[in-house]
Design an enzyme around this catalytic site. Structure first.
Site: not given
Lengths: 198, 340
Positions: B12, B15, B42, B45, B85, B134, B221
Site C-alpha cells: 500500500c 498508493k 465521499g 472504501d 473494502d 492477467s 479500513d
C-alpha cells in the site's frame, strides 16, 4: 566530503546508508532522485540534531548535505521503547484459583493472602494478568476484589483474558481491571522484565 | 534472493497520494443515479449500488506490487487487503476476480503460488472466485475485484462519525515499517512475521461482530493513508478527534524502527499531506511515524456510540481480535486530530 549515491534507491535505503556513513564521517553528501527521500533525510538530521542542507540539481536529482558540526550540546538519540529497559519491574500472572498445588481450600486461602500481601511490597507489579482458572478473581464475587481494587488504584494495571471470561460465562461480571486478548497477553509476557507466578 | 521469490516494492506504500488524486477525479464525466448510494464523492472504501430496497451491491478493486518476497504470502495479503473494502462498508463478500500483472520471463510457479494464496483467502471469506484478468508487465502486481452485498440501510460509511463517539481500531499499526525495514535488513524476522500474520488476517471476523453491535456510526479500513489519513476522511471536515497515544496498538519493533530511521516513502507522503491537520501533544517522534505509517491490509477503524463500546470491545477481544479503544470524536476544533 564523503558521498552516498542513493540515486535509484527507494526509501528507506537512502536514510539507512546515510546514517551508516555518518558513523564514520562528520559530513556526508547524499544524492537522491526524489523529494520524499530528501524529506526523510531531513527528518533524520533533525532527530540527530545535525545540520541539513539540500539543493535541487534537476528534475530527479537532489544533493543533500548532513553535517555533525552544528550539533548543540548532546542531543539525545531517539528513545528506545521504555518497556525494553531492564530494572526491578515485574508483572504477576494468576492462572489458577489456588496458590501452588495441594489441598484446594488451603490453596485458595494462600492465593487470597498472596494478593493481600502483594500490596505491602516495596515495589508493586506493573501489571497483573489473569487467565484461565484465574479469571474468577477479577469478578464481582471474588474474595480478593477489594485488594485488587486497591492495587489498581495504586497504579497496577489489571488485565483479564477475554476468551477465558467468555468461556466461564463471566464477561458481564468483571468488577476490576480491563479485558484483553491473548495477543496482548503474549506481548506482555514476552516483553516483561520479570514474570512472577504464585 | 533465489529464483522463486518476489522483488519487494511497496504494497500500500505504492498508493498514489490523496493530495494528487482528488483534483483528477473531480473532472471525470459521470452519470447521476439515485441508486448509486456510494460513489466518488465521499472517497469511501467501495462503491455501493442499490439493486432492490433490501439489497445493494458493493464493488471494489485493489491491487499492488509485492511487499513480501514469498509469493504465497503475497497472494494472501493482496486478497485480504482487497476483500477488506467490502467489510469496511459493512458488507459480506459474494464473489471475486483475480487481477494479475506478471513478467513474461518469470517462473510461472511463482504466479501459481500467488493465486493459491489469494484463492485460499477468498475461500476463507466465503466468496466465489469466479475468474480474472492477467497481463504481462515488467513488475508483478496482484489483487482482486470484489463484489459484496449489504442491506441499503446498513451501509457503514467512512465519514459518518458523530461527536462523542469512541474510536476502535482492530489491528496494530506499523506494518510498512516492519516489512520495508525487514527488506532493508533492519528489522528482525520475528517482527516481520508479526506484520505478515496481521496482514493475512481477514477483517471479516471483526466485521461479523461490528455488524451486530449497536451504535456503530462509521467504519473504514486503515490502509495506504495510515491511521491519520483514514481518520481524516472519517472526520469529514465536521468533527475533530482526540487519540490517546497510550492506547494506540502498534508493533513494538515498528516503534523501535521508527526511532531508528526506518522511514518509508509512503509514510512521508502521508506526513506531507496531513501534518497541518495533526497536533502532537507529546514529544514522541517514533509515535508520529506510526500514525502516518501506510498500512497494507490494516484493521478496521470504527466510530461507535460510547455506551456500546465496552460490549463491542469485549466481544472483539473475546474473539482474539487485538482491538483497542484509541480515542474519541469531538466537536470540530482548530485542528483535526490531537494525539495526546
Amino acid at each position: 566530503m564523503f558521498q552516498v549515491n542513493a540515486l535509484g534507491k527507494a526509501c528507506p535505503l537512502p536514510v539507512i546508508e546515510t546514517r551508516k556513513a555518518l558513523k564514520e564521517h562528520d559530513t556526508v553528501q547524499t544524492l537522491v532522485d526524489n523529494k520524499i527521500a530528501t524529506e526523510n533525510l531531513q527528518k533524520m538530521a533533525r532527530q540527530l540534531g545535525y545540520s541539513y542542507s539540500m539543493t535541487e540539481d534537476g528534475p530527479a536529482h537532489y544533493t543533500v548535505v548532513i553535517a555533525k558540526g552544528e550539533q548543540t550540546a548532546a542531543v539525545p538519540a531517539p528513545a528506545a521503547p521504555s518497556r525494553a529497559v531492564k530494572d526491578d519491574s515485574y508483572i504477576v500472572v494468576i492462572n489458577s484459583p489456588t496458590m501452588g498445588t495441594g489441598d484446594e481450600t488451603f490453596g485458595r486461602t494462600l492465593l487470597k493472602n498472596f494478593i493481600y500481601t502483594l500490596k505491602e511490597q516495596d515495589v508493586l507489579p506493573d501489571m497483573m494478568i489473569f487467565y484461565n482458572g484465574g479469571v474468577p478473581l477479577v469478578t464481582d464475587t471474588s474474595d480478593s476484589l477489594d485488594d485488587l481494587k486497591e492495587l489498581a488504584a495504586a497504579g497496577v494495571q489489571i488485565y483479564a483474558c477475554g476468551a477465558c471470561l467468555n468461556y466461564y460465562g463471566l464477561t458481564e461480571k468483571v468488577a476490576v481491571g480491563e479485558i484483553t486478548n491473548l495477543y496482548r497477553i503474549i506481548e506482555i509476557l514476552r516483553t516483561a522484565n520479570r514474570v512472577v507466578r504464585p | 534472493m533465489n529464483d522463486n521469490q518476489l522483488v519487494v516494492c511497496g504494497g500500500c506504500n505504492a498508493k498514489i497520494g490523496a493530495g494528487n488524486l482528488g483534483p483528477l477525479l473531480r473532472d471525470l464525466p459521470r452519470r447521476e443515479s439515485p441508486d448509486l448510494l456510494v460513489g466518488f464523492d465521499g472517497a469511501d472504501d467501495a462503491a455501493v449500488i442499490r439493486l432492490r430496497d433490501d439489497l445493494a451491491l458493493i464493488q471494489t478493486v485493489d491491487f499492488f506490487p509485492p511487499m513480501v518476497t514469498d509469493p504465497y504470502v503475497f497472494g494472501q495479503i493482496g486478497a485480504a487487503n482487497a476483500l477488506s473494502d467490502v467489510y469496511a462498508m459493512g458488507g459480506k463478500v459474494l464473489a471475486a476476480l483475480n487481477i494479475v500483472a506478471f513478467p513474461e520471463e518469470q517462473d510461472f510457479g511463482i504466479l501459481r503460488d500467488i493465486l493459491r494464496g489469494g484463492a485460499e483467502k477468498v475461500q476463507e471469506a466465503g466468496g466465489l472466485l469466479s475468474g480474472g484478468h492477467s497481463i504481462h508487465d515488467r513488475t508483478v502486481k496482484y489483487g482482486l475485484a470484489v463484489t459484496g452485498t449489504v442491506h441499503p440501510n446498513r451501509i457503514l460509511h467512512n465519514d459518518a462519525c458523530v461527536a462523542g463517539d469512541h474510536l476502535i481500531l482492530t489491528k496494530p499499526l506499523g506494518v510498512s515499517i516492519l516489512t520495508i525495514g525487514y527488506s532493508a535488513g533492519e528489522i528482525s524476522k520475528e517482527g516481520f512475521h508479526q506484520a505478515v500474520d496481521s496482514m493475512c488476517m481477514l477483517n471479516s471476523y471483526a466485521m461479523d461482530i461490528i455488524r451486530d453491535a449497536g451504535g456503530v456510526h462509521s467504519c473504514t479500513d486503515v490502509t495506504g493513508f495510515g491511521l491519520c489519513g483514514h481518520l481524516h476522511e472519517m472526520l469529514h471536515g465536521a468533527c475533530s478527534a482526540r487519540i490517546d497515544a497510550a492506547h494506540l496498538p502498534y508493533f513494538e519493533e515498528a516503534y523501535w524502527g521508527a526511532g531508528h530511521f526506518i522511514f518509508t516513502a509512503g509514510g512521508q507522503r502521508n506526513r506531507d499531506f496531513l501534518q497541518d491537520k495533526v497536533v502532537f501533544e507529546r514529544n514522541d517522534f517514533a509515535l508520529e511515524e506510526i500514525v502516518f505509517d501506510p498500512q497494507t491490509s490494516g484493521g478496521l477503524l470504527v466510530s461507535c456510540d460510547a455506551r456500546q463500546v465496552p460490549l463491542l470491545l469485549a466481544r472483539l477481544q473475546a474473539d482474539h481480535i487485538p482491538a483497542a479503544d484509541i480515542g474519541v470524536v469531538t466537536e470540530k476544533k482548530e485542528k483535526e486530530i490531537y494525539i495526546v
